[in-house]
Design a protein around this motif. Structure first.
Motif, mmCIF file in Angstrom:
data_model
loop_
_atom_site.group_PDB
_atom_site.id
_atom_site.type_symbol
_atom_site.label_atom_id
_atom_site.label_comp_id
_atom_site.label_asym_id
_atom_site.label_seq_id
_atom_site.Cartn_x
_atom_site.Cartn_y
_atom_site.Cartn_z
ATOM 1 N N GLN A 58 48.912 30.766 33.436
ATOM 2 C CA GLN A 58 49.217 32.189 33.595
ATOM 3 C C GLN A 58 47.958 32.993 33.903
ATOM 4 O O GLN A 58 47.974 33.902 34.731
ATOM 5 C CB GLN A 58 49.918 32.715 32.337
ATOM 6 C CG GLN A 58 51.368 32.207 32.278
ATOM 7 C CD GLN A 58 52.052 32.452 30.957
ATOM 8 O OE1 GLN A 58 51.397 32.634 29.935
ATOM 9 N NE2 GLN A 58 53.375 32.414 30.963
ATOM 10 N N SER A 59 46.865 32.606 33.267
ATOM 11 C CA SER A 59 45.597 33.296 33.537
ATOM 12 C C SER A 59 45.140 33.047 34.983
ATOM 13 O O SER A 59 44.712 33.967 35.676
ATOM 14 C CB SER A 59 44.562 32.809 32.515
ATOM 15 O OG SER A 59 43.277 32.958 32.999
ATOM 16 N N HIS A 60 45.258 31.786 35.443
ATOM 17 C CA HIS A 60 44.913 31.478 36.841
ATOM 18 C C HIS A 60 45.816 32.249 37.804
ATOM 19 O O HIS A 60 45.366 32.759 38.822
ATOM 20 C CB HIS A 60 45.069 29.971 37.126
ATOM 21 C CG HIS A 60 44.051 29.122 36.421
ATOM 22 N ND1 HIS A 60 42.848 29.603 35.984
ATOM 23 C CD2 HIS A 60 44.072 27.799 36.098
ATOM 24 C CE1 HIS A 60 42.168 28.623 35.412
ATOM 25 N NE2 HIS A 60 42.886 27.519 35.465
ATOM 26 N N PHE A 61 47.096 32.313 37.461
ATOM 27 C CA PHE A 61 48.063 33.039 38.302
ATOM 28 C C PHE A 61 47.601 34.489 38.487
ATOM 29 O O PHE A 61 47.579 35.010 39.600
ATOM 30 C CB PHE A 61 49.456 33.003 37.657
ATOM 31 C CG PHE A 61 50.484 33.838 38.379
ATOM 32 C CD1 PHE A 61 51.349 33.251 39.294
ATOM 33 C CD2 PHE A 61 50.584 35.220 38.161
ATOM 34 C CE1 PHE A 61 52.287 34.027 39.969
ATOM 35 C CE2 PHE A 61 51.516 35.992 38.835
ATOM 36 C CZ PHE A 61 52.375 35.393 39.748
ATOM 37 N N ASN A 62 47.221 35.127 37.379
ATOM 38 C CA ASN A 62 46.823 36.538 37.446
ATOM 39 C C ASN A 62 45.596 36.727 38.332
ATOM 40 O O ASN A 62 45.548 37.631 39.162
ATOM 41 C CB ASN A 62 46.562 37.082 36.040
ATOM 42 C CG ASN A 62 47.864 37.223 35.262
ATOM 43 O OD1 ASN A 62 48.934 37.422 35.858
ATOM 44 N ND2 ASN A 62 47.794 37.082 33.949
ATOM 45 N N LYS A 63 44.616 35.842 38.154
ATOM 46 C CA LYS A 63 43.380 35.969 38.954
ATOM 47 C C LYS A 63 43.671 35.725 40.435
ATOM 48 O O LYS A 63 43.221 36.471 41.305
ATOM 49 C CB LYS A 63 42.343 34.951 38.468
ATOM 50 C CG LYS A 63 41.593 35.446 37.247
ATOM 51 C CD LYS A 63 40.523 34.471 36.819
ATOM 52 C CE LYS A 63 40.123 34.750 35.387
ATOM 53 N NZ LYS A 63 39.801 33.558 34.624
ATOM 54 N N ILE A 64 44.414 34.666 40.711
ATOM 55 C CA ILE A 64 44.656 34.295 42.114
ATOM 56 C C ILE A 64 45.563 35.316 42.809
ATOM 57 O O ILE A 64 45.306 35.701 43.949
ATOM 58 C CB ILE A 64 45.226 32.855 42.190
ATOM 59 C CG1 ILE A 64 44.110 31.853 41.855
ATOM 60 C CG2 ILE A 64 45.807 32.551 43.560
ATOM 61 C CD1 ILE A 64 44.540 30.413 41.740
ATOM 62 N N SER A 65 46.590 35.782 42.114
ATOM 63 C CA SER A 65 47.500 36.741 42.758
ATOM 64 C C SER A 65 46.784 38.077 43.012
ATOM 65 O O SER A 65 47.053 38.756 44.005
ATOM 66 C CB SER A 65 48.767 36.956 41.932
ATOM 67 O OG SER A 65 48.440 37.491 40.677
ATOM 68 N N ALA A 66 45.825 38.422 42.117
ATOM 69 C CA ALA A 66 45.074 39.673 42.325
ATOM 70 C C ALA A 66 44.230 39.578 43.590
ATOM 71 O O ALA A 66 44.072 40.541 44.324
ATOM 72 C CB ALA A 66 44.190 39.951 41.115
ATOM 73 N N GLN A 67 43.713 38.379 43.852
ATOM 74 C CA GLN A 67 42.827 38.228 45.006
ATOM 75 C C GLN A 67 43.574 37.907 46.303
ATOM 76 O O GLN A 67 43.222 38.412 47.370
ATOM 77 C CB GLN A 67 41.797 37.137 44.721
ATOM 78 C CG GLN A 67 40.629 37.219 45.664
ATOM 79 C CD GLN A 67 39.516 36.252 45.281
ATOM 80 O OE1 GLN A 67 39.591 35.549 44.271
ATOM 81 N NE2 GLN A 67 38.479 36.221 46.088
ATOM 82 N N TRP A 68 44.579 37.072 46.222
ATOM 83 C CA TRP A 68 45.215 36.577 47.449
ATOM 84 C C TRP A 68 46.671 37.012 47.617
ATOM 85 O O TRP A 68 47.306 36.662 48.595
ATOM 86 C CB TRP A 68 45.131 35.044 47.505
ATOM 87 C CG TRP A 68 43.704 34.596 47.482
ATOM 88 C CD1 TRP A 68 43.030 34.069 46.413
ATOM 89 C CD2 TRP A 68 42.747 34.688 48.545
ATOM 90 N NE1 TRP A 68 41.723 33.815 46.755
ATOM 91 C CE2 TRP A 68 41.519 34.186 48.047
ATOM 92 C CE3 TRP A 68 42.809 35.137 49.873
ATOM 93 C CZ2 TRP A 68 40.369 34.127 48.843
ATOM 94 C CZ3 TRP A 68 41.663 35.070 50.647
ATOM 95 C CH2 TRP A 68 40.471 34.580 50.136
ATOM 96 N N GLY A 69 47.190 37.732 46.658
ATOM 97 C CA GLY A 69 48.561 38.227 46.784
ATOM 98 C C GLY A 69 49.603 37.203 46.369
ATOM 99 O O GLY A 69 49.275 36.100 45.915
#
Lengths: 349, 79
Positions: free
Chosen positions: A184-195
């Motif tokens: 979930q933490s990776h999801f938040n970081k990646i979605s913030a950067q790459w949508g």
């Protein structure tokens, strides 16, 4: 017989720690035996090192970002072409390919600029969000993957595929997660950067092996060299690698090119498990930054691709040297501020 | 046991597996054992050769040889 001289434009001059493929492509073109070449660099940023590498790049022009759209891109090329009369163009970034694929026919008919690119269908189908289906369609093992739009979807998928799993951005970035919290933490970081969406992919244990190759658009593999990374940077980029003797991998590559009728350059990324199973994890629709290794192995794929575009007879490469290594290095160029000023203000150097 | 046929072994004891891209260094005795394997000597013959040439008892050689062969097998260098 006199060799022809082509003017070839190349993007991806960012020879940085996560390098674009431009400089490697240019070095291959400079070593072409069948033609001479004038290199036109195309840059997005004033600090792309290739702009200042005058022994490799004859002239550089700034080009608009892909988000500016095709009309702006076409107008800029109309201007550049009026000076340079470009024969062939090598786009080297994933993000710019959509525009170039869409505008390919217009470039050729109105400006006389040729490109060797996958079709829009090929480009879309191999996208990482579609790769699982793509593999199923073409009989290639691909780790199970699902697109997610919210962290709430992760627990259900993780019970299906278990941990560890891989969280991947739509265009870039991949992180391994060992628990739902980490995912979930990776999801938040990646979605913030790459949508959105973010891809949740099954983790395959093994070693990564890659293939750099070219397809002729009719199902024939014109060249292919497998490589294993020997040293990986913290950004996951190869800093050293070696060419491999891997018949099975070449067979899978040729089958894939035959099935998809791939046109142009490609990089296939596989995970090879301990029991010699190959899982396709990504198809990059362009040359990788390590493509100069293929020249060292006896396959100048960039040269072959240009000749293919120029309707010259291109015989598929049958062999390559195994055990050829590449090692990258950093190198400080010292230059006059005047050069930086010129590319920053006039957009040409 | 045989050394896989595509494994390259140099005079300096450097091994390269062109299928996996892995490389290794072995010491002179390791190199000698690999040479004997390439000459298709049996494990018994290798043991005798090492025991005789290095004046070591066969039990010690046997233990060390099987450790070494297991390692080579794990690295997929012999079949």
């Amino acid at each position: 017989m006199k060799k022809p001289k082509y003017t070839i434009a190349v993007t991806g001059l960012n020879a940085i720690d996560s390098p674009g493929p431009g400089i490697a492509v240019i070095r291959a073109l400079k070593e072409a035996e069948s033609f001479d070449v004038r290199i036109i660099g195309l840059s997005y940023e004033s600090l792309e090192p290739g702009i200042y590498m005058h022994d490799l790049v004859d002239k550089t022009y700034q080009v608009p970002y892909p988000s500016a759209g095709q009309q702006v891109l076409f107008e800029r090329f109309k201007y550049i072409n009026s000076i340079e009369n470009i024969d062939f163009l090598f786009p080297n970034f994933d993000a710019e390919l959509f525009n170039y694929i869409s505008i390919k026919a217009k470039f050729e008919s109105e400006l006389g600029i040729k490109m060797e690119l996958p079709t829009q269908e090929q480009f879309d189908a191999r996208h990482k969000v579609n790769l699982y289906e793509y593999g199923k369609e073409h009989g290639i093992d691909v780790p199970f993957a699902k697109m997610v739009y919210s962290t709430a979807e992760i627990p259900a998928i993780s019970t299906e595929i278990g941990y560890p799993l891989v969280v991947k951005g739509k265009f870039y970035d991949a992180k391994i997660a060992y628990s739902v919290e980490q995912a979930q933490s990776h999801f938040n970081k990646i979605s913030a950067q790459w949508g959105l969406p973010v891809l949740i992919q099954e983790f395959v244990h093994g070693s990564e092996v890659n293939v750099c190759g070219i397809g002729d658009g009719n199902g024939v593999t014109l060249g292919a060299v497998p490589m294993r990374k020997l040293f990986i940077t913290d950004k996951g980029k190869a800093w050293a690698g070696v060419s491999l003797d891997d018949e099975k991998l070449l067979e899978i590559t040729k089958d894939l090119v035959a099935a998809t009728k791939w046109n142009g350059p490609f990089e296939l990324e596989f995970m090879k498990t301990n029991d010699d199973q190959y899982y396709l994890i990504e198809i990059n629709p362009r040359f990788p930054a390590w493509c100069y290794l293929t020249v060292g192995c006896g396959q100048n794929q960039a040269e072959a691709l240009v000749n293919h575009a120029m309707k010259q007879k291109v015989k598929p490469f049958e062999t390559y040297q195994v055990g050829k290594m590449f090692i990258r290095y950093s190198y400080d160029m010292v230059l006059d501020m005047k050069e930086f000023e010129q590319i920053s203000t006039i957009g040409e150097l | 046991m045989k050394v896989r046929k595509n494994i390259a072994i140099s005079d300096s004891g450097f091994l390269f597996n062109p299928t996996t891209g892995d490389s290794y260094s072995v010491n002179p005795i390791g190199q000698e054992i690999l040479q004997l394997l390439q000459d298709e000597k049996s494990e018994e013959e290798i043991m005798e050769h090492i025991a005789k040439n290095y004046m070591i008892d066969k039990d010690t050689v046997e233990k060390d040889l099987y450790d070494f062969l297991n390692m080579l097998q794990n690295y997929q260098l012999i079949v």
